[in-house]
Design a protein around this motif. Structure first.
Motif, PDB file in Angstrom:
ATOM      1  N   LEU A 130       0.842  -1.190   0.000  1.00  0.00           N
ATOM      2  CA  LEU A 130       0.000   0.000   0.000  1.00  0.00           C
ATOM      3  C   LEU A 130       0.877   1.240   0.000  1.00  0.00           C
ATOM      4  O   LEU A 130       1.922   1.282   0.657  1.00  0.00           O
ATOM      5  CB  LEU A 130      -0.910   0.017   1.227  1.00  0.00           C
ATOM      6  N   THR A 131       0.446   2.263  -0.707  1.00  0.00           N
ATOM      7  CA  THR A 131       1.165   3.532  -0.747  1.00  0.00           C
ATOM      8  C   THR A 131       0.170   4.679  -0.597  1.00  0.00           C
ATOM      9  O   THR A 131      -1.046   4.481  -0.669  1.00  0.00           O
ATOM     10  CB  THR A 131       1.934   3.693  -2.072  1.00  0.00           C
ATOM     11  N   GLY A 132       0.698   5.888  -0.404  1.00  0.00           N
ATOM     12  CA  GLY A 132      -0.141   7.083  -0.360  1.00  0.00           C
ATOM     13  C   GLY A 132      -1.189   7.031   0.746  1.00  0.00           C
ATOM     14  O   GLY A 132      -0.949   6.477   1.825  1.00  0.00           O
ATOM     15  N   PRO A 133      -2.377   7.587   0.479  1.00  0.00           N
ATOM     16  CA  PRO A 133      -3.435   7.626   1.507  1.00  0.00           C
ATOM     17  C   PRO A 133      -3.834   6.247   2.029  1.00  0.00           C
ATOM     18  O   PRO A 133      -4.175   6.106   3.199  1.00  0.00           O
ATOM     19  CB  PRO A 133      -4.606   8.297   0.776  1.00  0.00           C
ATOM     20  N   GLU A 134      -3.775   5.213   1.166  1.00  0.00           N
ATOM     21  CA  GLU A 134      -4.119   3.868   1.629  1.00  0.00           C
ATOM     22  C   GLU A 134      -3.157   3.397   2.715  1.00  0.00           C
ATOM     23  O   GLU A 134      -3.580   2.788   3.708  1.00  0.00           O
ATOM     24  CB  GLU A 134      -4.100   2.879   0.465  1.00  0.00           C
ATOM     25  N   ALA A 135      -1.871   3.667   2.537  1.00  0.00           N
ATOM     26  CA  ALA A 135      -0.878   3.287   3.549  1.00  0.00           C
ATOM     27  C   ALA A 135      -1.094   4.093   4.824  1.00  0.00           C
ATOM     28  O   ALA A 135      -0.998   3.556   5.936  1.00  0.00           O
ATOM     29  CB  ALA A 135       0.532   3.506   3.012  1.00  0.00           C
ATOM     30  N   ASP A 136      -1.380   5.393   4.681  1.00  0.00           N
ATOM     31  CA  ASP A 136      -1.626   6.236   5.858  1.00  0.00           C
ATOM     32  C   ASP A 136      -2.831   5.727   6.647  1.00  0.00           C
ATOM     33  O   ASP A 136      -2.802   5.672   7.893  1.00  0.00           O
ATOM     34  CB  ASP A 136      -1.873   7.684   5.439  1.00  0.00           C
ATOM     35  N   GLN A 137      -3.892   5.361   5.941  1.00  0.00           N
ATOM     36  CA  GLN A 137      -5.090   4.841   6.607  1.00  0.00           C
ATOM     37  C   GLN A 137      -4.811   3.503   7.279  1.00  0.00           C
ATOM     38  O   GLN A 137      -5.310   3.228   8.385  1.00  0.00           O
ATOM     39  CB  GLN A 137      -6.227   4.713   5.595  1.00  0.00           C
ATOM     40  N   TRP A 138      -4.008   2.672   6.612  1.00  0.00           N
ATOM     41  CA  TRP A 138      -3.629   1.385   7.207  1.00  0.00           C
ATOM     42  C   TRP A 138      -2.907   1.607   8.524  1.00  0.00           C
ATOM     43  O   TRP A 138      -3.216   0.957   9.531  1.00  0.00           O
ATOM     44  CB  TRP A 138      -2.742   0.634   6.211  1.00  0.00           C
ATOM     45  N   TRP A 139      -1.934   2.533   8.555  1.00  0.00           N
ATOM     46  CA  TRP A 139      -1.183   2.796   9.780  1.00  0.00           C
ATOM     47  C   TRP A 139      -2.093   3.401  10.843  1.00  0.00           C
ATOM     48  O   TRP A 139      -1.999   3.043  12.017  1.00  0.00           O
ATOM     49  CB  TRP A 139       0.004   3.704   9.489  1.00  0.00           C
ATOM     50  N   THR A 140      -3.004   4.275  10.480  1.00  0.00           N
ATOM     51  CA  THR A 140      -3.920   4.871  11.455  1.00  0.00           C
ATOM     52  C   THR A 140      -4.767   3.795  12.126  1.00  0.00           C
ATOM     53  O   THR A 140      -4.959   3.806  13.349  1.00  0.00           O
ATOM     54  CB  THR A 140      -4.828   5.911  10.773  1.00  0.00           C
ATOM     55  N   ARG A 141      -5.250   2.830  11.334  1.00  0.00           N
ATOM     56  CA  ARG A 141      -6.045   1.732  11.907  1.00  0.00           C
ATOM     57  C   ARG A 141      -5.192   0.844  12.811  1.00  0.00           C
ATOM     58  O   ARG A 141      -5.616   0.480  13.919  1.00  0.00           O
ATOM     59  CB  ARG A 141      -6.657   0.882  10.788  1.00  0.00           C
TER      60      ARG A 141
END
Length: 219
Positions: A130-141
């Protein structure tokens, strides 16, 4: 019983051929760092000791942070591998309190399992980075599951962790890595303790998953 872990910080010697080899091949790096563990730990020593590591690089230096539930013996590293210091993380675990604001750093392998309907070769699906916003959302979860509510996150792409194939002609394995820095509030010290001891996400053998915390008011 109060949790504890041991952390070794190794400033790597850029002139060491062993260091140069390990920076090129994550499997070799893993093999080198496993030498720091005691002998006769059984078939799964990395898992059983919770060994994690992260490579922090600047333009001037490369520093390895290595963490485990047992003391780490840097004398077993190759000669002239680097300068090291050690500390116990017990004070960190004692300081985890709900509502406390902290700074964090972690390198992760953000990924998801995906299976295409026509793909019969991979029964369990493929691991897709995952990259970009998808990666950021993954880390937030994942941070929320680990007892942290994120306030800020700064993603910094890292050099991929590459693994030289053991079979001639096979493709080189590459593990996508992203470092996150920011601030967060502790919501669940128990979940956070587990995340600190066991790591977060995939790629723990290749430099991902080690979470570092510091008080928000420290430089």
């Amino acid at each position: 019983m109060n949790p504890d872990a041991h952390l070794a910080r190794i400033q790597l010697n850029p002139h060491s051929r062993d260091v140069q080899r390990d920076l090129r091949d994550a499997a070799q790096m893993h093999k080198t760092l496993m030498r720091m563990l005691p002998d006769n730990l059984g078939p799964t020593p990395r898992h059983d000791t919770g060994l994690l590591y992260r490579l922090d690089e600047t333009e001037q230096t490369s520093t390895l942070l290595v963490q485990a539930a047992v003391p780490l013996n840097t004398q077993h590293l190759p000669d002239n591998y680097g300068h090291s210091d050690h500390k116990s993380l017990a004070p960190l675990f004692r300081a985890l309190r709900p509502g406390r604001t902290v700074r964090y750093r972690i390198t992760l392998n953000p990924a998801k399992r995906e299976r295409l309907p026509h793909d019969q070769k991979t029964k369990n699906g493929r691991i897709v980075p995952l990259t970009g916003p998808e990666a950021d959302q993954w880390w937030t979860r994942r941070a929320a599951q680990a007892g942290l509510t994120l306030h800020t996150l700064l993603p910094t792409p890292q050099r991929p962790a590459q693994r030289t194939p053991t079979v001639k002609g096979a493709p080189t394995m590459r593990h996508h890595l992203m470092r996150y820095d920011g601030t967060a509030t502790i919501t669940d010290p128990t979940a956070l303790t587990t995340a600190l001891l066991t790591g977060i996400g995939r790629g723990k053998s290749y430099g991902a998953g080690l979470l570092s915390l510091a008080p928000a008011n420290t430089p």
